[in-house]
Design a protein around this motif. Structure first.
Motif, short mmCIF file in Angstrom:
data_model
loop_
_atom_site.label_atom_id
_atom_site.label_comp_id
_atom_site.label_asym_id
_atom_site.label_seq_id
_atom_site.Cartn_x
_atom_site.Cartn_y
_atom_site.Cartn_z
N GLY A 8 0.81 -1.21 0.00
CA GLY A 8 0.00 0.00 0.00
C GLY A 8 0.84 1.25 0.00
N ALA A 9 0.15 2.38 0.02
CA ALA A 9 0.81 3.68 -0.01
C ALA A 9 1.18 4.09 1.41
N PHE A 10 2.41 3.82 1.79
CA PHE A 10 2.87 4.15 3.14
C PHE A 10 3.22 5.63 3.27
N ASP A 11 2.92 6.42 2.22
CA ASP A 11 3.07 7.87 2.35
C ASP A 11 1.75 8.48 2.85
N THR A 12 0.68 8.34 2.06
CA THR A 12 -0.60 8.94 2.43
C THR A 12 -1.38 8.09 3.42
N LYS A 13 -1.07 6.80 3.55
CA LYS A 13 -1.81 5.90 4.44
C LYS A 13 -0.90 5.38 5.56
N ALA A 14 0.10 6.15 5.96
CA ALA A 14 1.07 5.69 6.95
C ALA A 14 0.41 5.32 8.27
N GLU A 15 -0.49 6.17 8.74
CA GLU A 15 -1.09 5.94 10.05
C GLU A 15 -1.95 4.67 10.07
N PRO A 16 -2.86 4.48 9.09
CA PRO A 16 -3.64 3.23 9.07
C PRO A 16 -2.77 1.99 8.95
N PHE A 17 -1.68 2.06 8.17
CA PHE A 17 -0.82 0.89 8.03
C PHE A 17 -0.07 0.59 9.33
N MET A 123 -9.11 -4.46 1.64
CA MET A 123 -10.06 -3.57 2.31
C MET A 123 -9.94 -2.20 1.66
N ALA A 124 -10.98 -1.81 0.94
CA ALA A 124 -10.95 -0.55 0.21
C ALA A 124 -12.37 -0.06 0.00
N THR A 125 -12.50 1.23 -0.11
CA THR A 125 -13.81 1.82 -0.36
C THR A 125 -14.38 1.37 -1.70
N SER A 126 -13.52 0.99 -2.63
CA SER A 126 -13.96 0.61 -3.98
C SER A 126 -14.78 -0.67 -4.00
N VAL A 127 -14.71 -1.48 -2.96
CA VAL A 127 -15.44 -2.75 -2.99
C VAL A 127 -16.95 -2.53 -2.88
N LEU A 143 -13.30 -6.51 2.09
CA LEU A 143 -14.00 -5.86 3.20
C LEU A 143 -14.26 -4.39 2.85
N TYR A 144 -15.45 -3.93 3.17
CA TYR A 144 -15.77 -2.51 3.01
C TYR A 144 -15.48 -1.81 4.33
N PRO A 145 -14.63 -0.77 4.34
CA PRO A 145 -14.19 -0.17 5.60
C PRO A 145 -15.16 0.82 6.24
N ILE A 146 -16.28 1.07 5.63
CA ILE A 146 -17.29 2.05 6.08
C ILE A 146 -16.78 3.47 5.88
N LEU A 147 -15.68 3.81 6.54
CA LEU A 147 -15.07 5.12 6.38
C LEU A 147 -13.94 5.04 5.36
N ASP A 148 -13.49 6.20 4.92
CA ASP A 148 -12.30 6.22 4.08
C ASP A 148 -11.09 5.82 4.93
N GLY A 151 -6.50 8.63 8.55
CA GLY A 151 -6.41 9.06 9.93
C GLY A 151 -6.42 7.91 10.92
N ASN A 152 -6.92 8.22 12.11
CA ASN A 152 -6.92 7.27 13.22
C ASN A 152 -8.11 7.57 14.11
N ASN A 153 -9.24 6.93 13.84
CA ASN A 153 -10.44 7.11 14.65
C ASN A 153 -10.95 5.75 15.09
N SER A 154 -11.88 5.74 16.00
CA SER A 154 -12.30 4.49 16.63
C SER A 154 -12.91 3.51 15.63
N ILE A 155 -13.72 4.00 14.71
CA ILE A 155 -14.35 3.09 13.75
C ILE A 155 -13.30 2.51 12.81
N LEU A 156 -12.41 3.36 12.30
CA LEU A 156 -11.39 2.88 11.38
C LEU A 156 -10.44 1.91 12.10
N ARG A 157 -10.08 2.21 13.34
CA ARG A 157 -9.23 1.29 14.09
C ARG A 157 -9.91 -0.07 14.23
N GLY A 158 -11.22 -0.03 14.49
CA GLY A 158 -11.96 -1.27 14.61
C GLY A 158 -11.98 -2.07 13.33
N MET A 159 -12.14 -1.40 12.19
CA MET A 159 -12.16 -2.08 10.90
C MET A 159 -10.78 -2.64 10.55
#
Length: 403
Positions: A8-17, A123-127, A143-148, A151-159
């Motif tokens: 994945g893109a460890f530049d723009t998606k560093a925190e989720p990764f 896991m991507a919004t495109s699915v 998997l559909y992540p619900i959110l984009d 960042g780092n929020n409770s729902i995304l952390r859960g997904m």
């Protein structure tokens, strides 16, 4: 040692990764990271963006001026080459991609690199949209992540935690046990209208000690059928439902690509072919039927699918195309034409019954075969769903290669 490969893109998606890597570590899963970010990631990966760009034929500095699409394509090529080597070295336990549409695009090119049986997870919004280009006939999990993925929020952390658990569980479950066992497996293609023929074939194959792997001819199923043959996961093929080629040629819903009906010939896999379900083009709801089909015989399959009867001219063209794709294979290849009908709708008294179209297909195949072709063509006085026709298919598919 095989690991879960994260791409994945460890530049723009560093925190989720970071969250994903930590979650997998907590589960005891080892990871290999590949950075496809065009701007270089903030986290040091096992294969940093500079190495991926170089594997794709560029320096990382070359990419931003190229624009998004060419840059992503270059990084995808680099990641694909790295991944192929990891697969060859036996170091891939699973593939996991995460992100937006670019991640999905990268995944669509990387998943086919991984043999069937090794987990591939996206896991991507495109699915949430059209996913056939992502599946490509392989064994993928989405998997559909619900959110984009931002960042780092409770729902995304859960997904992301859920994604980690899914990936780890798939690796723990192991490779598909039957994948890679060609000695007693035969691939077949099916529609509901050819189900009876497949049932007969399965019974006959079972009596001879063969396992039947049945693929639904819905576009993606045909790609899976071809993939199993290409990867030598079956000993023979009974391609008795070739409606995906009909849809490809005449604007139907479920084409499987221009390489449909080529894998067995290229790989030298014995095969028997029949024009199952070539009496129909699969289109959308009746209310949306194109004007060009308004004078055709139609059958409403359900609220979403309308079946349109093919013409003799279309079947003749289809036959020629089939002959061309079969070519001159090294392994025994037979085209068997059931002259009494090619589906449960194409039967005497049925809404699609048209013997002229069946004969037109046979003539098309005959005219399309080259003089040196090793493909045999036979017209049989049966309906496709007759047990006698299934017996002929099984016998043809299982003939020894030195016939």
């Amino acid at each position: 040692m095989s690991r879960i490969v994260l791409v994945g893109a460890f530049d723009t998606k560093a925190e989720p990764f970071e969250i994903l890597v930590d979650a997998l570590a907590t589960l005891g899963a080892s990871t290999t990271t590949i950075d496809t970010g065009v701007f270089g990631g903030k986290r040091r990966c096992d294969y940093p963006a500079e190495d991926v760009a170089e594997a794709g034929g560029y320096s990382l500095e070359d990419l931003p001026p190229m624009g998004r699409a060419p840059a992503v394509s270059a990084m995808t090529r680099g990641a694909s080459r790295i991944l192929r080597q990891l697969v060859a070295d036996g170091r891939v336990g699973a593939l996991v991609c995460m992100g937006g549409s670019n991640a999905a695009a990268v995944f669509s090119h990387l998943a086919p690199v991984i043999p069937i049986g090794i987990p591939k997870v996206l896991m991507a919004t495109s699915v949430a949209g059209e996913t056939r280009a992502l599946v490509q006939g392989s064994d993928v999990t989405m998997l559909y992540p619900i959110l984009d993925i931002e960042g780092n929020n409770s729902i995304l952390r859960g997904m992301i935690t859920r994604l980690a658990h899914v990936a780890a569980a798939l690796v723990k479950a192991g490779r598909l046990q039957q994948a890679g066992n060609p000695e007693n497996s035969v691939a077949l293609t099916m529609y509901g209208v050819t189900n009876t023929c497949v049932t007969h074939c399965r019974s006959l194959l079972d009596q001879q000690g063969f396992e039947s792997l049945v693929f639904h001819a819905n576009g993606t199923g045909g790609r899976s059928f071809e993939s199993f043959i290409t990867q030598s996961l079956v000993s023979a093929a009974i391609d008795l439902t070739i409606s995906e080629v009909t849809d490809e040629l005449f604007g139907g819903l479920w084409p499987a690509g221009a390489d449909r009906m080529t894998a067995a010939s290229v790989s030298g896999t014995p095969q028997a072919v029949a024009p199952g379900a070539t009496d129909m083009i699969c289109l959308g709801p009746l209310v949306d039927l194109p004007e060009s089909f308004s004078n055709r015989t139609v059958q409403v399959h359900n609220d979403l699918v309308t079946l349109v009867r093919t013409t003799p001219e279309e079947n003749h063209r289809l036959g020629r195309i089939v002959a061309g794709r079969l070519g001159s294979p090294a392994a025994p290849t037979s085209v068997l034409v059931p002259m009494k009908g090619v589906s449960e709708l194409d039967i005497e008294g049925g809404v699609f019954h048209d013997p002229e179209s069946v004969e037109a297909f046979a003539q098309g195949v005959q005219s399309g075969l080259s003089p040196d072709s090793t493909v045999s063509l036979a017209r049989l006085d049966h309906h496709i769903n007759d047990r006698e026709f299934a017996e002929a298919l099984v016998e043809a598919a299982l003939l020894p290669s030195d016939r």
